[in-house]
Motif scaffolding. Structure first.
Motif, PDB file in Angstrom:
ATOM      1  N   ASP A 117       0.750  -1.204  -0.174  1.00 30.82           N
ATOM      2  CA  ASP A 117      -0.058   0.130   0.141  1.00 30.82           C
ATOM      3  C   ASP A 117       0.883   1.270  -0.194  1.00 30.82           C
ATOM      4  OD1 ASP A 117      -2.155  -1.468   0.165  1.00 30.82           O
ATOM      5  OD2 ASP A 117      -2.543  -1.266   2.229  1.00 30.82           O
ATOM      6  N   PHE A 118       1.734   1.153   0.942  1.00 27.84           N
ATOM      7  CA  PHE A 118       2.839   2.500   0.812  1.00 27.84           C
ATOM      8  C   PHE A 118       3.393   2.703  -0.438  1.00 27.84           C
ATOM      9  CE2 PHE A 118       3.906   1.749   5.619  1.00 27.84           C
ATOM     10  CZ  PHE A 118       2.738   1.924   5.815  1.00 27.84           C
ATOM     11  N   ALA A 119       3.661   1.746  -1.259  1.00 26.29           N
ATOM     12  CA  ALA A 119       4.474   1.583  -2.405  1.00 26.29           C
ATOM     13  C   ALA A 119       3.601   2.448  -3.273  1.00 26.29           C
ATOM     14  CB  ALA A 119       5.012   0.112  -3.072  1.00 26.29           C
ATOM     15  N   ILE A 120       2.335   2.015  -3.148  1.00 28.76           N
ATOM     16  CA  ILE A 120       1.330   2.705  -4.448  1.00 28.76           C
ATOM     17  C   ILE A 120       1.103   4.073  -3.972  1.00 28.76           C
ATOM     18  CG2 ILE A 120      -1.108   2.341  -5.229  1.00 28.76           C
ATOM     19  CD1 ILE A 120      -1.131  -0.438  -4.544  1.00 28.76           C
ATOM     20  N   LEU A 121       0.917   4.224  -2.566  1.00 31.45           N
ATOM     21  CA  LEU A 121       0.659   5.704  -2.015  1.00 31.45           C
ATOM     22  C   LEU A 121       1.934   6.513  -2.527  1.00 31.45           C
ATOM     23  CD1 LEU A 121      -0.633   4.935   1.368  1.00 31.45           C
ATOM     24  CD2 LEU A 121      -1.993   5.797  -0.432  1.00 31.45           C
ATOM     25  N   GLY A 122       3.092   6.138  -2.354  1.00 32.55           N
ATOM     26  CA  GLY A 122       4.290   6.806  -2.750  1.00 32.55           C
ATOM     27  C   GLY A 122       4.517   6.985  -4.118  1.00 32.55           C
ATOM     28  N   GLY A 123       4.147   6.066  -4.843  1.00 29.93           N
ATOM     29  CA  GLY A 123       4.253   6.098  -6.453  1.00 29.93           C
ATOM     30  C   GLY A 123       3.553   7.289  -6.872  1.00 29.93           C
TER      31      GLY A 123
ATOM     32  N   VAL B 222      16.306   5.339  -6.004  1.00 28.20           N
ATOM     33  CA  VAL B 222      15.000   5.222  -6.768  1.00 28.20           C
ATOM     34  C   VAL B 222      14.148   6.339  -6.344  1.00 28.20           C
ATOM     35  CG1 VAL B 222      14.851   2.559  -6.341  1.00 28.20           C
ATOM     36  CG2 VAL B 222      14.428   3.998  -4.362  1.00 28.20           C
ATOM     37  N   ASP B 223      13.015   6.558  -7.005  1.00 23.11           N
ATOM     38  CA  ASP B 223      12.108   7.728  -6.741  1.00 23.11           C
ATOM     39  C   ASP B 223      11.312   7.491  -5.425  1.00 23.11           C
ATOM     40  OD1 ASP B 223      12.623   8.927  -9.174  1.00 23.11           O
ATOM     41  OD2 ASP B 223      11.307   7.219 -10.177  1.00 23.11           O
ATOM     42  N   VAL B 224      10.977   6.465  -5.128  1.00 26.00           N
ATOM     43  CA  VAL B 224       9.978   6.182  -3.921  1.00 26.00           C
ATOM     44  C   VAL B 224      11.020   5.034  -3.079  1.00 26.00           C
ATOM     45  CG1 VAL B 224       7.830   5.473  -2.729  1.00 26.00           C
ATOM     46  CG2 VAL B 224       7.942   6.714  -5.056  1.00 26.00           C
ATOM     47  N   VAL B 225      11.215   5.286  -1.735  1.00 25.26           N
ATOM     48  CA  VAL B 225      11.692   4.284  -0.869  1.00 25.26           C
ATOM     49  C   VAL B 225      10.656   4.061   0.279  1.00 25.26           C
ATOM     50  CG1 VAL B 225      13.373   3.780   0.953  1.00 25.26           C
ATOM     51  CG2 VAL B 225      14.007   5.332  -0.993  1.00 25.26           C
TER      52      VAL B 225
END
Lengths: 349, 349
Positions: free
Chosen positions: B160-166, B227-230
């Motif tokens: 979920d965090f990956a999707i939110l951060g993306g 990377v763009d999102v950690v």
């Protein structure tokens, strides 16, 4: 003349093996002549190269080993392949057999820790070993542990780390009553994970001898040098350590870019070159090279795998200091005191 | 003229309240005149001070609130005391009621998160919200989340965090396919905690749309901008963030000391002053002020409590950007796509 400090070296460890280990050891001999080296590795490789370092040759005994452990071998693989015969194993076994006071290897961390645990075993009263890092701060240096030996730690293990780190601070930094903080995400008592909160309560109640518990500290307290010893479990500790390394590199990159951008900046750089060099020396990661394995019946130092001779020398000097200051004895005393304290407290209740 | 962006401000939040909030908002108006502010707080305090900022007064509506939340109030306490009537709550409620596009507060993080969750609720398909930080790197800026909203996260929450951060990277940094890494203590697949390993496998298998999963990253990758999102859970994320802040301060301290030590260094400093000022601006923590609460039905930005007007302005500008770029819509679309993908995959099996 006092007894020599005997240091065993895994001559094949790290990205560059003997090419870094021998010149590194030679550098240390310049500064601390009171060392005898036990060099473990391929004698066919070590001996010819040793001819280039007559002083080191004089102070060394070469122990041939057929096997060396690769940088990407898994711990279990390394143990199967290297137990009893690799340069890594034998350098550790020399500590176990009291032939050496301390061992140093630039080999891979996982394999080195697995072999160290298997060969030296954890000290009585300690469940899991830790890797301690010496961290430069605005006030000097602090000790941070665990920076990656194990993931997760319960409250008792965090207390063990506090005692181990405290003994190391007394040994390396010469503070008689080191201050100890638990790394957390807030300084209030209600904050953070259960294990950290419980460890905090226990440290406050038990107040182990030879250290002063200072409560929770946050990430930015490490660089400030708020406490002498920062205690954390290995996952967060490793991330903190690597993040700090990344930030230091980032700052150095910005500074380089800023100083080469305009003619005025370049002139300024020329005037202030001495200051920049001092700054570079201060930020030099090679200077604080060396993760200390704590909680085992013997000291093993892990050098960065990719370091150069100067960096490896720093790890060997750290090993020298800890052997000279009897780190293991300090740890045993502190553990005995702590457990005696707990025992008598239990009796009183 | 396009529709105005409406930003609600908790005028009483932070260490300095209106004294920082009003001049901060006024600074933003200079740069982005297309804003309407909703100012929540004590009208007796806000209105006289607003006379000093005629431009801001013109662009603002004051909403009186009797209660303000202290910096050390516990979340549960703050909710009991401030629900429905505090400046903090009402600034968030304005987002819920679509009166504002986004809310900004410099109030205490725990209370702000508790009220945001209670008032806005988590988005459908999201279990826990996260706080995202914008992190300056050698390559530009990355997004790191969670930096302290919750402790621990299971594999699904990390995804979920990956999707939110993306979605945030697409919205704030304009990258169409942001790269996402999972923070770990090694880049090999076998390393790290169970949750992170499982999340890695799931991200590889599911490959959510609109982002590129790049595998594990380590602490030093954050500053490099690998990377763009950690993505990380909140305990390690908060420690990483604070440790980086501490290291940056430490470096700045060393640099200051080095540049004032000798006459030559001082002369060099004078020549290179422009470069040093650029460096200082680059390292200025105020510039990246603003933690973004993600995963709720509305955006709330947390400004540092101790920041000045310039720092508060940065948080407000961040809010402005995210409202303008329709962050919430991007997140909803990405979540819908992701869940549609999982659903059809489940059907196929």
């Amino acid at each position: 003349m006092s007894e020599k400090i005997r240091i065993s070296l895994d001559a094949m460890g790290g990205d560059y093996g003997v090419e870094v280990v021998l010149p590194g050891a030679d550098l240390v001999l310049q500064r601390c002549p009171n060392i005898e080296f036990l060099l473990f590795g391929d004698a066919k490789v070590i001996e010819p190269m040793l001819e280039e370092y007559p002083r080191l040759k004089q102070a060394s005994v070469v122990h041939h080993c057929d096997v060396s452990i690769g940088m990407d071998e898994k711990p279990s693989q390394a143990l199967r392949k290297g137990r009893g015969k690799s340069s890594m194993w034998n350098s550790i076994a020399a500590v176990k057999n009291s032939e050496a006071h301390v061992a140093v290897s630039a080999g891979n961390t996982g394999a080195l820790m697995a072999m160290s645990k298997f060969c030296l075993r954890t000290m009585s009263g300690i469940e899991r070993p830790a890797i301690a890092a010496i961290w430069p701060t605005l006030r000097g240096e602090s000790i941070v542990l665990d920076v990656g030996a194990t993931i997760g730690a319960d409250a008792q293990q965090l207390i063990d780390f506090a005692i181990l780190g405290g003994a190391m601070a007394r040994s390396v930094h010469g503070v008689s009553q080191p201050t100890v903080g638990l790394l957390n995400i807030g300084v209030e008592e209600v904050k953070g994970v259960e294990e950290v909160r419980t460890a905090g309560k226990m440290l406050r109640d038990l107040s182990p001898p030879n250290l002063v518990y200072s409560g929770f500290v946050e990430g930015d307290d490490i660089g400030k040098g708020t406490v002498d010893v920062v205690v954390t479990e290995g996952f967060a500790g490793n991330i903190a350590l690597k993040t700090a390394e990344g930030t230091a590199k980032q700052f150095a990159g910005y500074l380089r870019a800023a100083m080469s951008r305009t003619l005025m900046a370049k002139i300024g750089y020329l005037f202030a070159r001495g200051a920049f060099e001092r700054l570079r020396a201060k930020m030099d990661p090679r200077k604080v090279n060396g993760g200390v394995f704590l909680g085992l019946n013997g000291i093993v130092i892990k050098s960065h795998g990719g370091t150069d001779a100067e960096g490896f020398a720093a790890a060997v000097e750290l090993a020298y200091d800890m052997a000279k200051n009897e780190l293991i004895k300090k740890i045993s005393d502190d553990l005995a005191n702590y457990h005696r304290g707990r025992f008598s407290e239990a009796e009183e209740n």
